[in-house]
Design an enzyme around this catalytic site. Structure first.
Site, PDB file in Angstrom:
ATOM      1  N   GLN A  67      -3.518 -19.997  -2.638  1.00 31.76           N
ATOM      2  CA  GLN A  67      -2.426 -19.218  -3.220  1.00 31.76           C
ATOM      3  C   GLN A  67      -1.067 -19.680  -2.705  1.00 31.76           C
ATOM      4  O   GLN A  67      -0.870 -19.818  -1.497  1.00 31.76           O
ATOM      5  CB  GLN A  67      -2.602 -17.739  -2.888  1.00 31.76           C
ATOM      6  CG  GLN A  67      -1.610 -16.870  -3.658  1.00 31.76           C
ATOM      7  CD  GLN A  67      -1.642 -15.418  -3.227  1.00 31.76           C
ATOM      8  OE1 GLN A  67      -1.259 -15.100  -2.110  1.00 31.76           O
ATOM      9  NE2 GLN A  67      -2.073 -14.541  -4.115  1.00 31.76           N
ATOM     10  N   CYS A  96       3.151  -9.817  -3.975  1.00 34.48           N
ATOM     11  CA  CYS A  96       3.521  -9.381  -2.626  1.00 34.48           C
ATOM     12  C   CYS A  96       4.880  -8.668  -2.655  1.00 34.48           C
ATOM     13  O   CYS A  96       5.864  -9.233  -3.133  1.00 34.48           O
ATOM     14  CB  CYS A  96       3.551 -10.572  -1.679  1.00 34.48           C
ATOM     15  SG  CYS A  96       3.956 -10.080  -0.011  1.00 34.48           S
ATOM     16  N   LYS A 135      -1.841 -13.704  -9.496  1.00 35.08           N
ATOM     17  CA  LYS A 135      -2.157 -12.352  -8.993  1.00 35.08           C
ATOM     18  C   LYS A 135      -0.916 -11.479  -9.174  1.00 35.08           C
ATOM     19  O   LYS A 135       0.151 -11.812  -8.670  1.00 35.08           O
ATOM     20  CB  LYS A 135      -2.584 -12.428  -7.531  1.00 35.08           C
ATOM     21  CG  LYS A 135      -3.040 -11.086  -6.959  1.00 35.08           C
ATOM     22  CD  LYS A 135      -3.885 -11.309  -5.710  1.00 35.08           C
ATOM     23  CE  LYS A 135      -4.268 -10.007  -5.025  1.00 35.08           C
ATOM     24  NZ  LYS A 135      -3.199  -9.473  -4.189  1.00 35.08           N
ATOM     25  N   ASN A 190      -8.515  -5.324  -8.880  1.00 39.09           N
ATOM     26  CA  ASN A 190      -8.295  -5.190  -7.435  1.00 39.09           C
ATOM     27  C   ASN A 190      -7.555  -3.890  -7.118  1.00 39.09           C
ATOM     28  O   ASN A 190      -6.681  -3.462  -7.866  1.00 39.09           O
ATOM     29  CB  ASN A 190      -7.490  -6.407  -6.944  1.00 39.09           C
ATOM     30  CG  ASN A 190      -6.998  -6.280  -5.503  1.00 39.09           C
ATOM     31  OD1 ASN A 190      -5.800  -6.335  -5.252  1.00 39.09           O
ATOM     32  ND2 ASN A 190      -7.897  -6.110  -4.564  1.00 39.09           N
ATOM     33  N   GLY A 212     -10.136  -6.377  -0.795  1.00 39.96           N
ATOM     34  CA  GLY A 212      -9.201  -6.746   0.261  1.00 39.96           C
ATOM     35  C   GLY A 212      -9.555  -6.084   1.580  1.00 39.96           C
ATOM     36  O   GLY A 212     -10.447  -6.543   2.311  1.00 39.96           O
ATOM     37  N   ARG A 213      -8.885  -4.974   1.867  1.00 41.33           N
ATOM     38  CA  ARG A 213      -8.995  -4.367   3.200  1.00 41.33           C
ATOM     39  C   ARG A 213     -10.416  -3.973   3.596  1.00 41.33           C
ATOM     40  O   ARG A 213     -10.800  -4.125   4.765  1.00 41.33           O
ATOM     41  CB  ARG A 213      -8.043  -3.177   3.293  1.00 41.33           C
ATOM     42  CG  ARG A 213      -6.591  -3.615   3.334  1.00 41.33           C
ATOM     43  CD  ARG A 213      -5.649  -2.494   3.003  1.00 41.33           C
ATOM     44  NE  ARG A 213      -5.807  -2.047   1.620  1.00 41.33           N
ATOM     45  CZ  ARG A 213      -5.066  -1.103   1.055  1.00 41.33           C
ATOM     46  NH1 ARG A 213      -4.133  -0.507   1.760  1.00 41.33           N
ATOM     47  NH2 ARG A 213      -5.252  -0.759  -0.210  1.00 41.33           N
TER      48      ARG A 213
HETATM   49  C1  FMN Z   1      -2.318  -7.250   5.604  1.00 41.52           C
HETATM   50  C2  FMN Z   1      -2.353  -7.628   4.151  1.00 41.52           C
HETATM   51  C3  FMN Z   1      -2.034  -8.926   3.795  1.00 41.52           C
HETATM   52  C4  FMN Z   1      -2.052  -9.312   2.442  1.00 41.52           C
HETATM   53  N1  FMN Z   1      -1.761 -10.607   2.110  1.00 41.52           N
HETATM   54  C5  FMN Z   1      -1.791 -10.983   0.788  1.00 41.52           C
HETATM   55  C6  FMN Z   1      -1.498 -12.328   0.402  1.00 41.52           C
HETATM   56  O1  FMN Z   1      -1.270 -13.216   1.221  1.00 41.52           O
HETATM   57  N2  FMN Z   1      -1.521 -12.602  -0.928  1.00 41.52           N
HETATM   58  C7  FMN Z   1      -1.808 -11.657  -1.883  1.00 41.52           C
HETATM   59  O2  FMN Z   1      -1.812 -11.954  -3.079  1.00 41.52           O
HETATM   60  N3  FMN Z   1      -2.105 -10.400  -1.530  1.00 41.52           N
HETATM   61  C8  FMN Z   1      -2.104 -10.044  -0.230  1.00 41.52           C
HETATM   62  N4  FMN Z   1      -2.435  -8.760   0.109  1.00 41.52           N
HETATM   63  C9  FMN Z   1      -2.893  -7.828  -0.943  1.00 41.52           C
HETATM   64  C10 FMN Z   1      -4.423  -7.859  -1.107  1.00 41.52           C
HETATM   65  O3  FMN Z   1      -4.855  -9.111  -1.593  1.00 41.52           O
HETATM   66  C11 FMN Z   1      -4.896  -6.769  -2.094  1.00 41.52           C
HETATM   67  O4  FMN Z   1      -4.258  -6.996  -3.332  1.00 41.52           O
HETATM   68  C12 FMN Z   1      -4.537  -5.351  -1.629  1.00 41.52           C
HETATM   69  O5  FMN Z   1      -4.832  -5.171  -0.262  1.00 41.52           O
HETATM   70  C13 FMN Z   1      -5.284  -4.309  -2.473  1.00 41.52           C
HETATM   71  O6  FMN Z   1      -6.684  -4.465  -2.365  1.00 41.52           O
HETATM   72  P1  FMN Z   1      -7.561  -3.514  -1.404  1.00 41.52           P
HETATM   73  O7  FMN Z   1      -7.255  -2.080  -1.793  1.00 41.52           O
HETATM   74  O8  FMN Z   1      -8.988  -3.905  -1.686  1.00 41.52           O
HETATM   75  O9  FMN Z   1      -7.135  -3.789  -0.002  1.00 41.52           O
HETATM   76  C14 FMN Z   1      -2.411  -8.358   1.447  1.00 41.52           C
HETATM   77  C15 FMN Z   1      -2.748  -7.063   1.832  1.00 41.52           C
HETATM   78  C16 FMN Z   1      -2.722  -6.685   3.147  1.00 41.52           C
HETATM   79  C17 FMN Z   1      -3.109  -5.270   3.522  1.00 41.52           C
END
Ligand code: FMN
Length: 230
Positions: A67, A96, A135, A190, A212-213
């Site tokens: 990415q 982001c 994304k 997502n 993600g988390r």
């Molecule tokens: C600490 C952290 C870092 C993240 N870094 C990125 C990233 O580098 N690129 C991106 O597209 N999304 C990033 N995200 C977003 C996640 O990919 C995801 O879209 C978001 O956490 C929602 O999904 P979840 O509810 O399953 O966590 C980040 C999220 C968190 C919490």
């Protein structure tokens, strides 16, 4: 040709966590596709050390989406070209909400600039021989998804939460359903997949489920989801 039909369970890009070792763990537990964390396109082009580190990958983790983010189309094109040999997919971050990224016109700032979305996606798609994905977030999701599709992207990941909500509030899965209905390319859903059961629910409304988390805390979620899907 990349076979999107095989992609069901996806490890989201998570800055600071999704390095080679963590991604291999996700693969081991059954993730079909993993993402690198977002890498600054400008830093890639300049050969910055931390960008080079973030670009590291292992053959065993393929397919991998690398990415990139940035506000300048020519720099995004150069970075994508530098990554295309390694990556199976080039993904553009338009989600982001970090203020310093939005200030330079990158990441979620793009969601409010439809013309620039079109130009950036078209330029990256034309420059590389790998599938390009994007994304996005909930803001103008349907409009943006259609622009991205028409610009030649191969798939879209939708984090169904608005920029103003950061990472709190509830992801709007109805929006994922609505966007899915209108798209011809695969939609990766997502936001708020907390359990393996949630991943199965997401797969009822989207082509793939991106976690993600919950996976950062518990990568075995991929194994549990795969068992449920059998
Ligand atoms: C600490 C952290 C870092 C993240 N870094 C990125 C990233 O580098 N690129 C991106 O597209 N999304 C990033 N995200 C977003 C996640 O990919 C995801 O879209 C978001 O956490 C929602 O999904 P979840 O509810 O399953 O966590 C980040 C999220 C968190 C919490």
């Amino acid at each position: 040709m990349f076979d999107w039909k095989k992609i069901k369970l996806v490890m989201a890009p998570v800055e600071g966590y999704t390095d080679v070792r963590f991604r291999l763990l996700c693969k081991h537990y059954g993730a079909d596709l993993v993402y690198s964390e977002r890498i600054n396109a400008n830093a890639i082009v300049r050969g910055n050390k931390s960008a080079m580190k973030a670009m590291e990958m292992a053959e065993a983790e393929r397919p991998i989406a690398m990415q990139i983010f940035g506000g300048k189309i020519d720099v995004m094109v150069k970075a994508a070209k530098m990554l295309e040999e390694k990556a199976d997919i080039i993904d553009i971050n338009m989600g982001c909400p970090a203020k310093n990224s939005m200030k330079i016109g990158a990441c979620a700032a793009l969601l409010f600039k439809p013309k620039k979305i079109q130009e950036m996606v078209e330029a990256v798609v034309a420059a590389v021989n790998k599938p390009v994905t994007v994304k996005i977030r909930a803001d103008h999701a349907l409009r943006n998804a259609l622009i991205i599709q028409d610009a030649g992207a191969s798939a879209i990941a939708l984090h169904a939460r608005y920029v103003k909500d950061g990472y709190s509030g509830k992801a709007d899965w109805d929006l994922i359903k609505d966007v899915k209905k209108e798209l011809k390319i695969p939609l990766i859903g997502n936001g708020d997949i907390r359990t393996a059961e949630d991943a199965v629910e997401m797969l009822k409304i989207a082509d793939a489920a991106m976690i993600g988390r919950a996976a950062v805390k518990y990568p075995k979620i991929f194994y549990e989801a795969r068992e449920l899907l059998k």
